[in-house]
Write an enzyme that holds these catalytic residues in place. Sequence first.
Site, PDB file in Angstrom:
ATOM      1  CG  ASN A  13      -1.992   0.964   1.519  1.00  0.00           C
ATOM      2  OD1 ASN A  13      -2.642   0.987   2.363  1.00  0.00           O
ATOM      3  ND2 ASN A  13      -2.346   1.418   0.112  1.00  0.00           N
ATOM      4  CB  CYS A  75      -3.789   6.209   5.831  1.00  0.00           C
ATOM      5  SG  CYS A  75      -3.406   5.013   4.584  1.00  0.00           S
ATOM      6  CG  ASN A  77      -1.036  -0.640   5.367  1.00  0.00           C
ATOM      7  OD1 ASN A  77      -0.850  -1.369   6.288  1.00  0.00           O
ATOM      8  ND2 ASN A  77      -2.134  -1.145   4.489  1.00  0.00           N
ATOM      9  CG  HIS A 166     -13.074   0.069   7.058  1.00  0.00           C
ATOM     10  ND1 HIS A 166     -12.148  -0.304   6.063  1.00  0.00           N
ATOM     11  CD2 HIS A 166     -12.449   0.857   7.898  1.00  0.00           C
ATOM     12  CE1 HIS A 166     -11.138   0.694   6.556  1.00  0.00           C
ATOM     13  NE2 HIS A 166     -11.183   1.415   7.516  1.00  0.00           N
ATOM     14  CG  ASN A 197     -12.206   2.266   2.988  1.00  0.00           C
ATOM     15  OD1 ASN A 197     -11.465   2.468   2.074  1.00  0.00           O
ATOM     16  ND2 ASN A 197     -12.204   3.279   4.133  1.00  0.00           N
ATOM     17  CD  GLU A 215      -7.314   1.301   0.653  1.00  0.00           C
ATOM     18  OE1 GLU A 215      -6.990   2.681   0.739  1.00  0.00           O
ATOM     19  OE2 GLU A 215      -6.355   0.615   0.886  1.00  0.00           O
ATOM     20  NE  ARG A 216     -13.660   7.001   2.322  1.00  0.00           N
ATOM     21  CZ  ARG A 216     -13.796   7.605   3.432  1.00  0.00           C
ATOM     22  NH1 ARG A 216     -14.913   8.283   3.839  1.00  0.00           N
ATOM     23  NH2 ARG A 216     -12.981   8.016   4.286  1.00  0.00           N
ATOM     24  CB  CYS A 224      -6.657  -1.686   3.810  1.00  0.00           C
ATOM     25  SG  CYS A 224      -7.890  -0.127   4.486  1.00  0.00           S
ATOM     26  N   GLY A 225      -4.595  -0.948   6.497  1.00  0.00           N
ATOM     27  CA  GLY A 225      -4.289  -1.195   7.779  1.00  0.00           C
ATOM     28  C   GLY A 225      -5.682  -0.821   8.676  1.00  0.00           C
ATOM     29  N   GLY A 227      -8.533  -1.236   7.275  1.00  0.00           N
ATOM     30  CA  GLY A 227      -9.405  -2.374   6.854  1.00  0.00           C
ATOM     31  C   GLY A 227      -9.221  -3.590   7.590  1.00  0.00           C
TER      32      GLY A 227
HETATM   33  N1  LIG Z   1      -4.943   2.118   2.908  1.00  0.00           N
HETATM   34  C1  LIG Z   1      -5.402   2.717   4.060  1.00  0.00           C
HETATM   35  C2  LIG Z   1      -6.740   3.450   4.040  1.00  0.00           C
HETATM   36  C3  LIG Z   1      -6.456   4.755   3.177  1.00  0.00           C
HETATM   37  C4  LIG Z   1      -7.956   5.776   3.227  1.00  0.00           C
HETATM   38  C5  LIG Z   1      -9.192   5.135   2.668  1.00  0.00           C
HETATM   39  N2  LIG Z   1      -8.849   4.798   1.195  1.00  0.00           N
HETATM   40  C6  LIG Z   1     -10.389   5.782   2.790  1.00  0.00           C
HETATM   41  O1  LIG Z   1     -10.859   6.585   2.155  1.00  0.00           O
HETATM   42  O2  LIG Z   1     -10.846   5.679   4.048  1.00  0.00           O
HETATM   43  C7  LIG Z   1      -5.078   2.121   5.067  1.00  0.00           C
HETATM   44  O3  LIG Z   1      -4.128   1.385   5.355  1.00  0.00           O
HETATM   45  O4  LIG Z   1      -5.730   2.205   6.482  1.00  0.00           O
END
Ligand SMILES: N[C@@H](CCC[C@H](N)C(=O)O)C(=O)O
Length: 279
Positions: A13, A75, A77, A166, A197, A215-216, A224-225, A227
């Site tokens: 990521n 986020c 990660n 999520h 997400n 991912e959104r 996705c951390g 997630g």
């Molecule tokens: N990849 C990330 C999450 C990034 C934000 C996500 N796309 C959103 O819009 O909520 C992670 O590692 O958490």
Amino acid sequence: MAIEFTKYHGLGNDFILIDNRSSLTPVITPEKAVKLCDRHFGIGADGVIFALPGQNGTDYTMRIFNSDGSEPEMCGNGIRCLAVFLTELEGVSRTKDFYTIHTLAGTITPQLTDDGQVKVDMGQPRLLAQEIPTTLAPTDSKVINVPLEVADHTWNVTCVSMGNPHCITFVNDVAAIPLESIGPKFEHHSVFPQRTNTEFIEIVNRNYLKMRVWERGAGITLACGTGACASLVAGVLNDKCDRTAIIELPGGELEIEWSEVDNKIYMTGPAERVFAGKF
Ligand SMILES: N[C@@H](CCC[C@H](N)C(=O)O)C(=O)O
């Protein structure tokens, strides 16, 4: 004026990190971030992360633009990458092995571990429909194992906010999920007013889960951390896993714990520098 960046990734990521410590305003616009994230015409990344001055007594502030230019609250990660980037920026003046980081999801605390990983206090999960947000249940109810129609199929979903939304669904074979076609339908479903997400989870055993994510604002990513944290919470709420588990993602593994002591989620995983440059 040229702007310096450093590319990092957490389990694939990947992010463009920018030293923004002299101002609380990001040095580039969301539109520019979209261009930089383009994998053919730009640097290529899932998002752009800014290291800004701290607020409310924290060491630093993190802001992030997704590859579509939208701004998420958190986020997972990315904050591990930010922690290692901050050690690089601070150099010999660094005095501690953890940082308090102001985010739109509250204060998050990443700590560098002796084996080179980063363990992050991700705070407490939020479970009420109004906190996700979603209209799948009354505003002050939890959304656990609720049917949702997507692409002519009924999915039983559980919703968890780690600051960002999520939607988690358990499946028998995560590899068989047509992410590219159904991911956008979950993300833009009318029951998620701020989009979502979406994590598809295969339970291997109570301490080992396989995950794929849409991912959104970024689409399919290798990890996705937030997630992974939300998925462990969903697994516990549905009595499918224990409070500590390894989450296997396409880019590698994260260790996630939902503490019974303080109700917080702890995420441990790597963050790796790739290269630096200017644009
Ligand atoms: N990849 C990330 C999450 C990034 C934000 C996500 N796309 C959103 O819009 O909520 C992670 O590692 O958490």
